[in-house]
Design an enzyme around this catalytic site. Structure first.
Site, PDB file in Angstrom:
ATOM      1  N   THR A 169      -2.060   1.565  -3.744  1.00 27.74           N
ATOM      2  CA  THR A 169      -1.918   0.990  -2.397  1.00 27.74           C
ATOM      3  C   THR A 169      -2.169   2.113  -1.394  1.00 27.74           C
ATOM      4  OG1 THR A 169      -0.379  -0.720  -3.058  1.00 27.74           O
ATOM      5  CG2 THR A 169      -0.142   0.076  -0.794  1.00 27.74           C
ATOM      6  N   ARG A 197       0.883 -14.742  -4.658  1.00 29.89           N
ATOM      7  CA  ARG A 197       1.972 -13.787  -4.403  1.00 29.89           C
ATOM      8  C   ARG A 197       1.596 -12.872  -3.214  1.00 29.89           C
ATOM      9  NH1 ARG A 197       2.484  -7.856  -4.412  1.00 29.89           N
ATOM     10  NH2 ARG A 197       4.635  -7.354  -4.887  1.00 29.89           N
ATOM     11  N   VAL A 198       2.510 -12.752  -2.263  1.00 31.09           N
ATOM     12  CA  VAL A 198       2.319 -11.834  -1.140  1.00 31.09           C
ATOM     13  C   VAL A 198       3.440 -10.805  -1.206  1.00 31.09           C
ATOM     14  CG1 VAL A 198       2.331 -11.640   1.387  1.00 31.09           C
ATOM     15  CG2 VAL A 198       1.151 -13.554   0.291  1.00 31.09           C
ATOM     16  N   GLY A 199       3.078  -9.535  -1.070  1.00 27.86           N
ATOM     17  CA  GLY A 199       4.067  -8.466  -1.200  1.00 27.86           C
ATOM     18  C   GLY A 199       4.453  -7.848   0.135  1.00 27.86           C
ATOM     19  N   ASP A 200       5.147  -6.733   0.036  1.00 25.71           N
ATOM     20  CA  ASP A 200       5.685  -6.049   1.221  1.00 25.71           C
ATOM     21  C   ASP A 200       4.612  -5.544   2.175  1.00 25.71           C
ATOM     22  OD1 ASP A 200       5.162  -4.158  -1.065  1.00 25.71           O
ATOM     23  OD2 ASP A 200       5.498  -2.715   0.556  1.00 25.71           O
ATOM     24  N   THR A 220       5.216   2.005  -0.241  1.00 29.05           N
ATOM     25  CA  THR A 220       4.421   1.633  -1.404  1.00 29.05           C
ATOM     26  C   THR A 220       5.328   1.566  -2.630  1.00 29.05           C
ATOM     27  OG1 THR A 220       2.710   2.421  -2.932  1.00 29.05           O
ATOM     28  CG2 THR A 220       3.734   4.086  -1.562  1.00 29.05           C
ATOM     29  N   GLY A 221       4.854   0.835  -3.643  1.00 30.91           N
ATOM     30  CA  GLY A 221       5.647   0.707  -4.868  1.00 30.91           C
ATOM     31  C   GLY A 221       6.017  -0.747  -5.107  1.00 30.91           C
ATOM     32  N   GLY A 223       6.903  -4.051  -4.597  1.00 31.70           N
ATOM     33  CA  GLY A 223       6.958  -4.795  -3.345  1.00 31.70           C
ATOM     34  C   GLY A 223       8.181  -5.675  -3.199  1.00 31.70           C
TER      35      GLY A 223
HETATM   36  N1  ASP Z   1       3.795  -2.499  -2.601  1.00 32.09           N
HETATM   37  C1  ASP Z   1       2.612  -3.092  -3.175  1.00 32.09           C
HETATM   38  C2  ASP Z   1       2.910  -4.539  -3.507  1.00 32.09           C
HETATM   39  O1  ASP Z   1       3.964  -4.806  -4.051  1.00 32.09           O
HETATM   40  C3  ASP Z   1       2.107  -2.397  -4.393  1.00 32.09           C
HETATM   41  C4  ASP Z   1       2.059  -0.876  -4.356  1.00 32.09           C
HETATM   42  O2  ASP Z   1       2.407  -0.268  -3.361  1.00 32.09           O
HETATM   43  O3  ASP Z   1       1.623  -0.296  -5.372  1.00 32.09           O
HETATM   44  O4  ASP Z   1       2.077  -5.366  -3.302  1.00 32.09           O
END
Ligand code: ASP
Length: 300
Positions: A169, A197-200, A220-221, A223
């Site tokens: 990301t 799916r929608v993330g952070d 990041t990480g 979500g």
């Molecule tokens: N935070 C991102 C998500 O969950 C993924 C990532 O940062 O690696 O979509």
């Protein structure tokens, strides 16, 4: 690292996780180029919003990252992208979720921000909005790299979600010479995620936040963990207690470790131009420039 800077500052990340060995150098190179492009705009008097958009665009174009071209694939083998951007001057923000065939989602997010009044557009509606504002769709396969296709095939055959959390990301935070801050984040999300799916990274306050009075942050990480702790805004709130930016970023990451046990990374800049970076994952490529003539510092 917490030194104050009267001038502009930009910090860029390339995702928290475990970076496969052959991507380490590619990601460091990409981060260096992105941070320098953002810096060039800032040092020429450009705004923090312009700088974070430009830095993120370059990383979306770079197939070594999980954003734009090179994004991971969902269970159906499709790319669905999330991105957001926020302007600390007036708290305007724009975001898009689960969009396809858009090469630079951060630019679409900026168009949403500038058009108002909505903040988050998803799926087909976001794609229709893109056409309305003249952002062209790319070919269906243009964003799919061989690497991500091979990874998807492996995940499908193993019928497992192993492989999640390998990073890639992208995000940027900046403070410009007028003292305004901005943040942007862009991602393909998690490999083999459920369609829709929608993330952070699409959610203001979670993956992205900017307020001239508080600072700017990109996360990041994992979500879902970032969403549950509203991590971006939470990290900036820690600054209000007088904490140094490095300590505030660390405290936010420690909160995730303690409460959820998930892998995350954070970059932030406070209104005085001080930088905070923290992660609890094995790696996160990131870099910054903050002083005239200083070379970017890039870390794996
Ligand atoms: N935070 C991102 C998500 O969950 C993924 C990532 O940062 O690696 O979509």
């Amino acid at each position: 690292m917490s030194a104050e800077s009267a001038g502009p500052v930009i910090v860029v990340h390339g995702g928290a996780g475990k970076i496969v060995p052959d991507l380490v150098t590619l990601r460091q190179t990409g981060i260096r180029e992105a941070v320098l492009a953002g810096w060039k705009l800032l040092s020429g008097g450009g705004s923090a919003v312009e700088a974070v958009e430009q830095a993120v665009r370059l990383l979306e174009d770079d197939p070594a990252f999980n954003a734009g071209r090179g994004a991971c694939l969902n269970r159906d083998g499709d790319v669905e992208l999330d991105a957001s951007i926020m302007d600390g001057r007036d708290l305007t923000a724009g975001a898009i979720g689960a969009v396809r065939r858009i090469a630079n989602p951060v630019t679409l997010a900026r168009a949403v921000m500038e058009a108002g009044p909505h903040i988050l557009l998803v799926g087909e509606g976001a794609e229709r909005f893109a056409a309305e504002v003249g952002i062209k769709e790319c070919a269906p396969d243009a964003l799919i790299t061989e690497r991500q296709h091979a990874r998807w095939t492996a995940l499908r055959e193993a019928k497992t979600e192993e492989g999640l959390g390998v990073g890639g990301t992208v995000g940027a935070v900046a403070r410009d010479s007028a003292g305004h801050v901005a943040a942007a984040t862009s991602t393909g999300g998690l490999p083999f995620k459920a369609p829709g799916r929608v993330g952070d990274s699409a959610l203001i306050g979670c993956g992205t936040y900017a307020d001239d009075g508080l600072g700017a942050v990109s996360c990041t990480g994992d979500g879902e963990a970032i969403i549950r702790l509203v991590l971006g805004k939470t990290a900036l709130e820690f600054l209000k207690t007088g904490e140094e930016p490095m300590a505030a970023a660390r405290r936010a990451v420690e909160l995730v470790t303690a409460r959820i046990g998930a892998g995350v990374g954070i970059i932030l800049v406070d209104p005085r131009g001080r930088i905070g970076v923290a992660k609890n994952t094995p790696q996160m490529a990131f870099g910054w420039v903050r002083d005239e003539d200083s070379a970017p510092e890039v870390f794996g």
